[in-house]
Motif scaffolding. Structure first.
Motif, short mmCIF file in Angstrom:
data_model
loop_
_atom_site.label_atom_id
_atom_site.label_comp_id
_atom_site.label_asym_id
_atom_site.label_seq_id
_atom_site.Cartn_x
_atom_site.Cartn_y
_atom_site.Cartn_z
N LYS A 154 0.81 -1.22 0.00
CA LYS A 154 0.00 0.00 0.00
C LYS A 154 0.84 1.27 0.00
N ASP A 155 1.91 1.28 0.79
CA ASP A 155 2.65 2.53 1.00
C ASP A 155 4.12 2.20 1.22
N VAL A 156 5.00 2.96 0.60
CA VAL A 156 6.45 2.77 0.74
C VAL A 156 7.09 4.12 0.95
N ARG A 157 8.05 4.16 1.89
CA ARG A 157 8.80 5.40 2.13
C ARG A 157 10.26 5.07 2.39
N PHE A 158 11.15 5.90 1.85
CA PHE A 158 12.58 5.79 2.08
C PHE A 158 13.02 6.93 2.98
N TYR A 159 13.99 6.66 3.83
CA TYR A 159 14.57 7.70 4.68
C TYR A 159 16.08 7.53 4.62
N ASP A 160 16.82 8.64 4.54
CA ASP A 160 18.28 8.54 4.50
C ASP A 160 18.87 8.74 5.90
N PHE A 161 18.15 8.27 6.90
CA PHE A 161 18.59 8.29 8.30
C PHE A 161 17.88 7.15 9.02
N VAL A 162 18.34 6.86 10.23
CA VAL A 162 17.73 5.79 11.03
C VAL A 162 16.57 6.37 11.81
N LEU A 163 15.38 5.84 11.56
CA LEU A 163 14.21 6.22 12.37
C LEU A 163 14.38 5.66 13.77
N ASN A 164 14.04 6.46 14.80
CA ASN A 164 14.08 5.93 16.16
C ASN A 164 12.71 5.36 16.51
N SER A 165 12.61 4.71 17.65
CA SER A 165 11.36 4.02 18.01
C SER A 165 10.17 4.96 18.14
N ASP A 166 10.40 6.18 18.63
CA ASP A 166 9.30 7.16 18.71
C ASP A 166 8.79 7.54 17.33
N GLU A 167 9.71 7.73 16.39
CA GLU A 167 9.32 8.07 15.02
C GLU A 167 8.56 6.90 14.36
N VAL A 168 9.01 5.69 14.61
CA VAL A 168 8.32 4.51 14.06
C VAL A 168 6.91 4.42 14.62
N THR A 169 6.77 4.62 15.92
CA THR A 169 5.44 4.59 16.56
C THR A 169 4.54 5.67 15.97
N TYR A 170 5.06 6.86 15.79
CA TYR A 170 4.28 7.96 15.21
C TYR A 170 3.83 7.61 13.80
N LEU A 171 4.73 7.10 12.97
CA LEU A 171 4.39 6.76 11.60
C LEU A 171 3.40 5.62 11.51
N SER A 172 3.43 4.71 12.47
CA SER A 172 2.52 3.56 12.45
C SER A 172 1.09 3.93 12.80
N GLY A 173 0.91 5.07 13.46
CA GLY A 173 -0.42 5.49 13.88
C GLY A 173 -0.91 4.80 15.14
N VAL A 174 -0.01 4.05 15.81
CA VAL A 174 -0.39 3.36 17.04
C VAL A 174 -0.44 4.32 18.19
#
Length: 174
Positions: A154-174
């Motif tokens: 459904k959705d793909v995104r590239f990042y040229d840095f390491v996402l931290n756990s807070d950023e992953v949680t935010y992006l997940s919508g949880v």
């Protein structure tokens, strides 16, 4: 990669079966991730119709156009791996991905270790050896191999840095 909430490639028939070629999307890797040997992250939302077979590979994404390039592999038992330049690095054990269920996946690489996140829950970081490759990233399959994803990305995104756990949680919508 579909813009809508459902796959647009269904072929409805009443009495005769129909078949079609697998869809794969290619994107230029180095406009998105400058170097796969340095820090990067990718995220994707997908579903897959798993068969429960640990020997069957599907490839979510391949970095580069060669059959031997690095990739994110999912076994049909729901386990996930990063195929780095030397071996399969386990990201999640069997039954982590549930058939026909929307999954939010993030893979981060800091230049030494790879970490997977499923629905914002982190797996154990593990050492990985990535080498730069040439060509495109290929979503939903692997060059010259029958490892197409039986599902929907459904959705793909590239990042040229390491996402931290807070950023992953935010992006997940949880």
């Amino acid at each position: 990669l579909e813009e809508l909430d459902f796959a647009t490639s269904d072929i409805f028939t009443t009495s005769t079966s129909a078949s079609r070629n697998d869809d794969e999307v290619t994107t230029v890797v180095y406009n998105n991730i400058p170097s796969v040997t340095k820090a990067w992250s990718i995220s994707c939302v997908f579903t897959s119709a798993l068969k429960g077979d640990a020997s069957f590979n599907t490839t979510l994404v391949t970095f580069g156009d060669s059959l031997t390039n690095q990739r994110i592999v999912m076994k049909d038992d729901g386990s996930l791996y990063l195929r780095d330049s030397t071996m399969l690095v386990s990201l999640f054990p069997a039954a982590s991905v549930i058939a026909n269920t929307k999954t939010f996946l993030v893979i981060t690489y800091d230049g030494v270790n790879v970490t997977g996140y499923l629905d914002a829950v982190a797996g154990t970081p593990d050492a990985a050896v990535m080498i730069n490759s040439t060509g495109n990233t290929r979503w939903g399959g692997r060059p010259s191999s029958d490892e197409q994803l039986n599902g929907h990305i459904k959705d793909v995104r590239f990042y040229d840095f390491v996402l931290n756990s807070d950023e992953v949680t935010y992006l997940s919508g949880v």
